[in-house]
Design a protein around this motif. Structure first.
Motif, PDB file in Angstrom:
ATOM      1  N   LEU A 124     -21.633 -18.191   1.644  1.00  0.00           N
ATOM      2  CA  LEU A 124     -22.094 -19.570   1.635  1.00  0.00           C
ATOM      3  C   LEU A 124     -20.911 -20.452   2.009  1.00  0.00           C
ATOM      4  CD1 LEU A 124     -24.183 -19.449  -1.648  1.00  0.00           C
ATOM      5  CD2 LEU A 124     -25.094 -19.992   0.614  1.00  0.00           C
ATOM      6  N   PRO A 125     -21.129 -21.713   2.350  1.00  0.00           N
ATOM      7  CA  PRO A 125     -19.989 -22.576   2.680  1.00  0.00           C
ATOM      8  C   PRO A 125     -18.982 -22.651   1.529  1.00  0.00           C
ATOM      9  CG  PRO A 125     -22.037 -23.613   3.338  1.00  0.00           C
ATOM     10  CD  PRO A 125     -22.413 -22.405   2.548  1.00  0.00           C
ATOM     11  N   SER A 126     -17.729 -22.803   1.868  1.00  0.00           N
ATOM     12  CA  SER A 126     -16.648 -22.856   0.886  1.00  0.00           C
ATOM     13  C   SER A 126     -16.763 -24.087  -0.012  1.00  0.00           C
ATOM     14  CB  SER A 126     -15.306 -22.877   1.621  1.00  0.00           C
ATOM     15  OG  SER A 126     -14.259 -23.276   0.768  1.00  0.00           O
ATOM     16  N   GLN A 127     -16.127 -24.004  -1.162  1.00  0.00           N
ATOM     17  CA  GLN A 127     -16.068 -25.154  -2.069  1.00  0.00           C
ATOM     18  C   GLN A 127     -15.390 -26.346  -1.404  1.00  0.00           C
ATOM     19  OE1 GLN A 127     -12.996 -26.334  -3.550  1.00  0.00           O
ATOM     20  NE2 GLN A 127     -14.080 -28.001  -4.593  1.00  0.00           N
ATOM     21  N   THR A 128     -14.491 -26.096  -0.484  1.00  0.00           N
ATOM     22  CA  THR A 128     -13.761 -27.186   0.181  1.00  0.00           C
ATOM     23  C   THR A 128     -14.662 -28.049   1.052  1.00  0.00           C
ATOM     24  OG1 THR A 128     -13.192 -25.739   2.045  1.00  0.00           O
ATOM     25  CG2 THR A 128     -11.633 -25.832   0.212  1.00  0.00           C
ATOM     26  N   THR A 129     -15.916 -27.593   1.310  1.00  0.00           N
ATOM     27  CA  THR A 129     -16.816 -28.352   2.186  1.00  0.00           C
ATOM     28  C   THR A 129     -17.764 -29.267   1.412  1.00  0.00           C
ATOM     29  OG1 THR A 129     -18.541 -26.640   2.257  1.00  0.00           O
ATOM     30  CG2 THR A 129     -16.739 -26.451   3.844  1.00  0.00           C
ATOM     31  N   PHE A 130     -17.681 -29.273   0.077  1.00  0.00           N
ATOM     32  CA  PHE A 130     -18.465 -30.254  -0.675  1.00  0.00           C
ATOM     33  C   PHE A 130     -17.950 -31.650  -0.349  1.00  0.00           C
ATOM     34  CE2 PHE A 130     -19.498 -26.589  -3.366  1.00  0.00           C
ATOM     35  CZ  PHE A 130     -20.842 -26.823  -3.656  1.00  0.00           C
ATOM     36  N   GLU A 131     -18.848 -32.600  -0.270  1.00  0.00           N
ATOM     37  CA  GLU A 131     -18.466 -33.950   0.144  1.00  0.00           C
ATOM     38  C   GLU A 131     -17.521 -34.622  -0.849  1.00  0.00           C
ATOM     39  OE1 GLU A 131     -20.535 -38.302   1.174  1.00  0.00           O
ATOM     40  OE2 GLU A 131     -21.780 -36.564   0.664  1.00  0.00           O
ATOM     41  N   HIS A 132     -17.811 -34.495  -2.123  1.00  0.00           N
ATOM     42  CA  HIS A 132     -17.031 -35.196  -3.142  1.00  0.00           C
ATOM     43  C   HIS A 132     -16.077 -34.214  -3.819  1.00  0.00           C
ATOM     44  CE1 HIS A 132     -19.623 -38.715  -2.723  1.00  0.00           C
ATOM     45  NE2 HIS A 132     -20.646 -37.874  -2.724  1.00  0.00           N
ATOM     46  N   GLN A 133     -14.802 -34.327  -3.493  1.00  0.00           N
ATOM     47  CA  GLN A 133     -13.786 -33.446  -4.038  1.00  0.00           C
ATOM     48  C   GLN A 133     -13.028 -34.164  -5.161  1.00  0.00           C
ATOM     49  OE1 GLN A 133     -13.111 -30.176  -3.139  1.00  0.00           O
ATOM     50  NE2 GLN A 133     -14.873 -30.244  -1.747  1.00  0.00           N
ATOM     51  N   TRP A 134     -12.408 -33.363  -6.014  1.00  0.00           N
ATOM     52  CA  TRP A 134     -11.578 -33.949  -7.057  1.00  0.00           C
ATOM     53  C   TRP A 134     -10.331 -34.580  -6.452  1.00  0.00           C
ATOM     54  CZ3 TRP A 134     -11.936 -29.086 -10.620  1.00  0.00           C
ATOM     55  CH2 TRP A 134     -13.127 -29.162 -11.346  1.00  0.00           C
ATOM     56  N   LYS A 135      -9.875 -35.658  -7.045  1.00  0.00           N
ATOM     57  CA  LYS A 135      -8.646 -36.305  -6.609  1.00  0.00           C
ATOM     58  C   LYS A 135      -7.469 -35.758  -7.416  1.00  0.00           C
ATOM     59  CE  LYS A 135     -11.021 -40.561  -5.265  1.00  0.00           C
ATOM     60  NZ  LYS A 135     -11.162 -42.029  -5.472  1.00  0.00           N
ATOM     61  N   GLY A 136      -6.362 -35.580  -6.737  1.00  0.00           N
ATOM     62  CA  GLY A 136      -5.179 -35.078  -7.424  1.00  0.00           C
ATOM     63  C   GLY A 136      -5.112 -33.567  -7.413  1.00  0.00           C
ATOM     64  N   PRO A 137      -3.971 -32.989  -7.799  1.00  0.00           N
ATOM     65  CA  PRO A 137      -3.790 -31.531  -7.780  1.00  0.00           C
ATOM     66  C   PRO A 137      -4.637 -30.836  -8.838  1.00  0.00           C
ATOM     67  CG  PRO A 137      -1.935 -32.608  -8.867  1.00  0.00           C
ATOM     68  CD  PRO A 137      -2.782 -33.711  -8.297  1.00  0.00           C
ATOM     69  N   CYS A 138      -5.033 -29.608  -8.528  1.00  0.00           N
ATOM     70  CA  CYS A 138      -5.853 -28.826  -9.453  1.00  0.00           C
ATOM     71  C   CYS A 138      -5.635 -27.346  -9.154  1.00  0.00           C
ATOM     72  CB  CYS A 138      -7.324 -29.200  -9.287  1.00  0.00           C
ATOM     73  SG  CYS A 138      -8.407 -28.478 -10.515  1.00  0.00           S
ATOM     74  N   THR A 139      -5.533 -26.522 -10.167  1.00  0.00           N
ATOM     75  CA  THR A 139      -5.290 -25.096  -9.962  1.00  0.00           C
ATOM     76  C   THR A 139      -6.572 -24.385  -9.524  1.00  0.00           C
ATOM     77  OG1 THR A 139      -5.826 -24.488 -12.238  1.00  0.00           O
ATOM     78  CG2 THR A 139      -3.543 -25.149 -11.776  1.00  0.00           C
ATOM     79  N   PRO A 140      -6.452 -23.263  -8.816  1.00  0.00           N
ATOM     80  CA  PRO A 140      -7.644 -22.500  -8.433  1.00  0.00           C
ATOM     81  C   PRO A 140      -8.475 -22.069  -9.641  1.00  0.00           C
ATOM     82  CG  PRO A 140      -5.730 -21.752  -7.192  1.00  0.00           C
ATOM     83  CD  PRO A 140      -5.217 -22.700  -8.232  1.00  0.00           C
ATOM     84  N   GLU A 141      -7.799 -21.734 -10.752  1.00  0.00           N
ATOM     85  CA  GLU A 141      -8.525 -21.309 -11.946  1.00  0.00           C
ATOM     86  C   GLU A 141      -9.434 -22.413 -12.476  1.00  0.00           C
ATOM     87  OE1 GLU A 141      -5.342 -20.836 -11.438  1.00  0.00           O
ATOM     88  OE2 GLU A 141      -5.064 -18.652 -11.498  1.00  0.00           O
ATOM     89  N   VAL A 142      -8.925 -23.648 -12.493  1.00  0.00           N
ATOM     90  CA  VAL A 142      -9.725 -24.760 -12.999  1.00  0.00           C
ATOM     91  C   VAL A 142     -10.896 -25.048 -12.065  1.00  0.00           C
ATOM     92  CG1 VAL A 142      -9.706 -27.225 -13.532  1.00  0.00           C
ATOM     93  CG2 VAL A 142      -7.837 -25.772 -14.307  1.00  0.00           C
ATOM     94  N   TYR A 143     -10.682 -24.932 -10.736  1.00  0.00           N
ATOM     95  CA  TYR A 143     -11.792 -25.086  -9.797  1.00  0.00           C
ATOM     96  C   TYR A 143     -12.907 -24.093 -10.123  1.00  0.00           C
ATOM     97  CZ  TYR A 143      -9.974 -28.410  -6.340  1.00  0.00           C
ATOM     98  OH  TYR A 143      -9.556 -29.552  -5.700  1.00  0.00           O
ATOM     99  N   CYS A 144     -12.517 -22.828 -10.342  1.00  0.00           N
ATOM    100  CA  CYS A 144     -13.518 -21.800 -10.635  1.00  0.00           C
ATOM    101  C   CYS A 144     -14.251 -22.083 -11.941  1.00  0.00           C
ATOM    102  CB  CYS A 144     -12.851 -20.432 -10.717  1.00  0.00           C
ATOM    103  SG  CYS A 144     -12.536 -19.661  -9.128  1.00  0.00           S
ATOM    104  N   GLN A 145     -13.528 -22.558 -12.918  1.00  0.00           N
ATOM    105  CA  GLN A 145     -14.106 -22.735 -14.246  1.00  0.00           C
ATOM    106  C   GLN A 145     -15.031 -23.936 -14.350  1.00  0.00           C
ATOM    107  OE1 GLN A 145     -10.627 -22.983 -16.717  1.00  0.00           O
ATOM    108  NE2 GLN A 145      -9.935 -20.947 -16.121  1.00  0.00           N
ATOM    109  N   THR A 146     -14.744 -24.994 -13.588  1.00  0.00           N
ATOM    110  CA  THR A 146     -15.437 -26.248 -13.887  1.00  0.00           C
ATOM    111  C   THR A 146     -16.046 -26.993 -12.704  1.00  0.00           C
ATOM    112  OG1 THR A 146     -13.351 -27.478 -13.736  1.00  0.00           O
ATOM    113  CG2 THR A 146     -13.972 -26.641 -15.904  1.00  0.00           C
ATOM    114  N   PHE A 147     -15.705 -26.676 -11.455  1.00  0.00           N
ATOM    115  CA  PHE A 147     -16.178 -27.506 -10.347  1.00  0.00           C
ATOM    116  C   PHE A 147     -17.682 -27.396 -10.145  1.00  0.00           C
ATOM    117  CE2 PHE A 147     -17.056 -28.655  -5.944  1.00  0.00           C
ATOM    118  CZ  PHE A 147     -16.388 -29.868  -5.846  1.00  0.00           C
ATOM    119  N   VAL A 148     -18.216 -26.176 -10.212  1.00  0.00           N
ATOM    120  CA  VAL A 148     -19.662 -25.970 -10.084  1.00  0.00           C
ATOM    121  C   VAL A 148     -20.216 -25.565 -11.450  1.00  0.00           C
ATOM    122  CG1 VAL A 148     -21.498 -24.659  -8.975  1.00  0.00           C
ATOM    123  CG2 VAL A 148     -19.467 -25.284  -7.670  1.00  0.00           C
ATOM    124  N   THR A 149     -21.318 -26.182 -11.855  1.00  0.00           N
ATOM    125  CA  THR A 149     -21.908 -25.834 -13.144  1.00  0.00           C
ATOM    126  C   THR A 149     -23.214 -25.056 -13.023  1.00  0.00           C
ATOM    127  OG1 THR A 149     -23.033 -27.984 -13.260  1.00  0.00           O
ATOM    128  CG2 THR A 149     -20.860 -27.822 -14.293  1.00  0.00           C
TER     129      THR A 149
END
Length: 376
Positions: A124-149
């Motif tokens: 499927l399309p990568s997480q980086t292609t979602f229109e609304h991204q978080w602002k500021g630095p974020c670790t890959p682990e936190v992206y996995c844990q919380t970006f998609v619910t």
């Protein structure tokens, strides 16, 4: 022979024909390797539906699990906990579905549909292609844990042999927006809506529906250039707005399940503050009046909620599960810092929660327990 996958197909076929005639026995047999799975598929042209499995985290105590390529599963039919080599799920967070497929999100921010028994993957399309991204630095682990619910599928990927893959909807981002995509798309397409903070989504009778954090039901128009969410129904009466809401199809009806919980200050040093489920309330939707009615008895059905597309099964077909009960996993927005996992069985008749525990297999910030319905 050291490598079981190198057994001649005729031998595998003879062994498979002597399996007990139970779907979960076939499913566990097919987990050995791709060649064993292939033999079973040839024997059974129809998709075999098994009882729900619980997919757990990797163990912290076994050296081979540290490589991240082996996952643990619990089968309620056999009451067995078993390990399965699944490198495609290495260092991913997973969501379950009733179709035998998982949704995976890895540290490189890739998203896939994964059929765990055959190990087939669909990108499927990568997480980086979602229109609304978080602002500021974020670790890959936190992206996995919380970006998609949440994820929801419009149909079973296994039936799309012609190349037409199902539409997928996601709840994502800091304020829980909606987006849709299909395999082959270059990016996720955001759903236009006047509000956000969605808690669950479902594909029901040809349409996607979403429930907001305040219990408002919305219908999603996806057959347009710009998908839109429209208000469809008000919340049920007397809901507790601090609850979590789920959408599930039950006996041909669209239902909303309210999950209430309370914060617990534990008495022992090893257990800190955590959320603990106290009760569930099931509401059935009437499409004519656009109102909700409380369901006080599920009959012989059991519901499965948590880090998965919510689904129901008949305990007449799957007697290893309890009727009029809700099986649930921990999907609270925390990070599993302490030794508690809010997972168990809620008995509606007796208004009672029975917790279940699998030692450290379930306690992982990164890899949460999920229910799914395995298929060959």
């Amino acid at each position: 022979m050291a490598n079981w996958s190198e057994l001649p197909e005729e031998i595998i076929d003879l062994v498979a024909k002597r399996l007990p005639p139970y779907p979960n026995e076939f499913a566990q047999f097919s987990c050995v390797c791709k060649s064993w799975n292939s033999v079973l598929k040839k024997q059974n042209s129809n998709i075999i539906r098994c009882a729900p499995w619980l997919m757990l985290a990797r163990s912290k105590n076994d050296k081979q699990f540290k490589k991240g390529s082996i996952r643990s599963f619990y089968c309620h039919s056999t009451k067995r906990l078993f390990n399965y080599y699944l490198p495609q799920a290495k260092r991913t967070r997973c969501w379950g579905t009733p179709y035998g497929w998982l949704l995976t999100f890895d540290l490189d921010r890739n998203i896939h549909l994964l059929h765990p028994l055959s190990r087939v993957q669909i990108s499927l399309p990568s997480q980086t292609t979602f229109e609304h991204q978080w602002k500021g630095p974020c670790t890959p682990e936190v992206y996995c844990q919380t970006f998609v619910t949440r994820f929801a599928l419009a149909s079973n990927p296994s039936i799309h042999e012609s190349g037409q893959c199902p539409l997928v909807m996601a709840i994502y981002g800091d304020i829980c927006r909606l987006a849709v995509a299909s395999p082959g798309d270059k990016a996720w397409t955001s759903v236009e809506c006047s509000t956000s903070n969605y808690e669950d989504i479902i594909f029901f009778n040809g349409h996607f529906y979403a429930i907001s954090c305040d219990g408002i039901l919305r219908i999603i128009e996806v057959n347009t250039r710009q998908p839109k969410a429209k208000d469809f129904a008000s919340p049920p009466d007397n809901i507790y707005v601090c609850s979590t809401f789920y959408l599930v199809e039950f006996s041909g009806d669209l239902c909303m399940v309210e999950r209430a919980f309370k914060g617990i200050d534990a008495d022992t040093p090893s257990y800190d503050y955590h959320n603990e489920t106290t009760y569930f309330v099931v509401h059935k939707f009437d499409f004519y009046s656009k109102t909700w009615t409380e369901v006080e008895d599920l009959g012989d059905h059991a519901l499965f909620l948590g880090n998965n597309t919510s689904f129901a099964v008949s305990t007449s077909d799957y007697p290893e599960f309890r009727g009029n009960c809700i099986y649930f996993t921990d999907d609270h927005a925390d990070f599993y810092e302490k030794k508690f996992c809010d997972m168990g069985i809620y008995d509606i008749k007796h208004d009672m929660v029975e917790s279940f525990y699998f030692d450290d297999h379930q306690l992982s910030k990164f890899s949460r327990p999920v229910f799914f319905m395995p298929t060959l």
